[in-house]
Enzyme design. Sequence first.
Site, short mmCIF file in Angstrom:
data_model
loop_
_atom_site.label_atom_id
_atom_site.label_comp_id
_atom_site.label_asym_id
_atom_site.label_seq_id
_atom_site.Cartn_x
_atom_site.Cartn_y
_atom_site.Cartn_z
N LYS A 119 0.90 -1.24 0.08
CA LYS A 119 0.12 -0.01 -0.13
C LYS A 119 0.97 1.42 -0.02
O LYS A 119 1.88 1.16 0.65
CB LYS A 119 -1.04 0.02 1.15
CG LYS A 119 -1.72 1.14 1.41
CD LYS A 119 -2.84 0.97 2.67
CE LYS A 119 -3.79 2.19 2.69
NZ LYS A 119 -4.61 1.84 3.77
N SER A 133 -9.77 2.19 2.88
CA SER A 133 -8.64 2.94 2.17
C SER A 133 -7.86 2.02 1.12
O SER A 133 -7.35 2.30 0.55
CB SER A 133 -7.88 3.91 3.12
OG SER A 133 -7.20 3.30 3.95
N SER A 169 -9.93 -0.02 7.30
CA SER A 169 -9.34 0.06 5.79
C SER A 169 -8.70 -1.33 5.20
O SER A 169 -8.31 -1.26 4.03
CB SER A 169 -8.38 1.10 5.78
OG SER A 169 -9.08 2.33 5.82
#
Lengths: 95, 487
Positions: free
Chosen positions: B80, B155, B179
């Site tokens: 990420k 997210s 997330s």
Amino acid sequence: MDLEPDEVEKIAHLARIAVAAGEIEALNTELSSILGLVERMAELDTSDILPMAHPLDMPQRLRPDVVTEESHRETYQSVAPATKNGLYLVPRVIE
Amino acid sequence: MMSDLHQMSIARLSSGLQAGDFSSVELTRHFLHRIRQLDGELNAVLTLAEEQALEQAQAADERIQAGNAGPLTGIPILHKDIFCTRGVRTTCGSRMLGNFISPYDATVVTKLKEAGMVMLGKTNMDEFAMGSSNETSYYGPVRNPWDRDRVPGGSSGGSAAAIAARLGVAATGTDTGGSIRQPAALCGITGLKPTYGRVSRYGMIAFASSLDQAGPMTRSAEDAAYLLAAMAGFDERDSTSVDRPVDDYAGQLNQPLKSLKVGIVKEFFGEGLGAGMNASMQTAIDALKTLGVETREVSLPNSGYSVPAYYVVAPAECSSNLSRFDGVRFGHRCENPQDLEDLYKRSRAEGFGPEVKRRIMIGTYALSAGYYDAYYLKAQQVRQVIADDFRKAFSEVDILLGPASPDTAFRLGEKSDDPVSMYLSDIYTIAVNLAGLPALSMPAPLVDGLPAGLQLISNYFEEEQLLALAHQLQQISDWHLQTPSGY
């Protein structure tokens, strides 16, 4: 709960975010609706509850007061917007 | 053989690498090719680190030949874009960090490098991890591989979409209010948020420090077990890292679960839950019962207050953490600042998107003089009440169960104009972060052709049990093996 327009300007100033006059109204609506969600907390009686300081019951860890990091100034300043002689440059603060 | 490498588990790939059936360089090229071929329409990968990946793969092959490889050596991973990666652009989904080349690696990145994993690139995400749909990314939304008109969740939406589309073997994610779990649910993969303090936060760009936790996003609980074992552990560079041995998660996946008590959280099956989602959960619960575990209903009576409390705690901490983006030391700087205040204000106004600004301003308000008791203190008290609910529940059962999200993936644009309706898509995940507990989402039966996530929550540091239950459920079901068509 609705904020006053001058409160929105004050918050933006405290947060150091430039907000144009035309954005205040829409921002006020959004922030007020979020605060409306947040204020549902008031329904819960928490008068005898100790606020949670940390999810785990642990003390702050200490370490010996010795130097552990070496200087990486050049590496770190290589990603800075403006530097000179190892210093970060900003607009003149003192005349 | 070479054509279906992207469908293989970590254990299978690892034994193939050891046996010399294929090399890490071949495996890496296979995934780089898939990303180039398939990601154009998904936008899951922001930066492809092709050159470094092939170097790392070469090194992994040498290590395998030398006979000192571990279970992750030579396996490709996507990070990420919230994790700092030395020499590789790290944007956190923001214009603010559009030109930021990190001078150092996050501890998670270092640990997975040391395990021999090959970093393919960095995945798209909501800006500074603030969002539940990946639509707040400055670099454009990610699309869900199951239906490209729908969001992947957020997210960690880029990581979830990439693993669902088989663009990598595994990915890292972070979970502040759901997330990892919510995008894992919406994309049909397995995602684990560990106990707060289990995985180092060093080099993970901070959003809300008392909630943020990194974890694995994979296709199965077994793969997650391998990844978590390498990610977890004490780090003196993170002051909230917990000094406690890391369990042998993979080795314990088949532990006996006969006496395990699973609590079905009453409040997670209320009126907010879609009918199709409810049916999917019931099928998963029935399958669980065949493992011999005992199920009963339990209550988390105050869980409805978790979203309100979260939207004080998280914005308050974000307003403080994001004050470091000032246009002086790194990140975006505005043109021709008139004075220092103008430099701060315009750099931040230009560098941050609307959702990040909203949260910074909510947090600034909540922490400003005269409001602290009504907002921050109150929220920390509510947090204690929520943690107490969990304590009581875990005195009765070992694991809690519910859906990870109220519904399947929503359409792009459906909630993006209404922050509060977006916030409520994390209604089943946020309480876990407030309490600091570990939880995972794993695929349950599809609902109208879209993935549904089953959430399992355990007591502190019992990730081993959580992964074992998920793994054994995956041994008697095939929901986690379903792949979106075209991938």
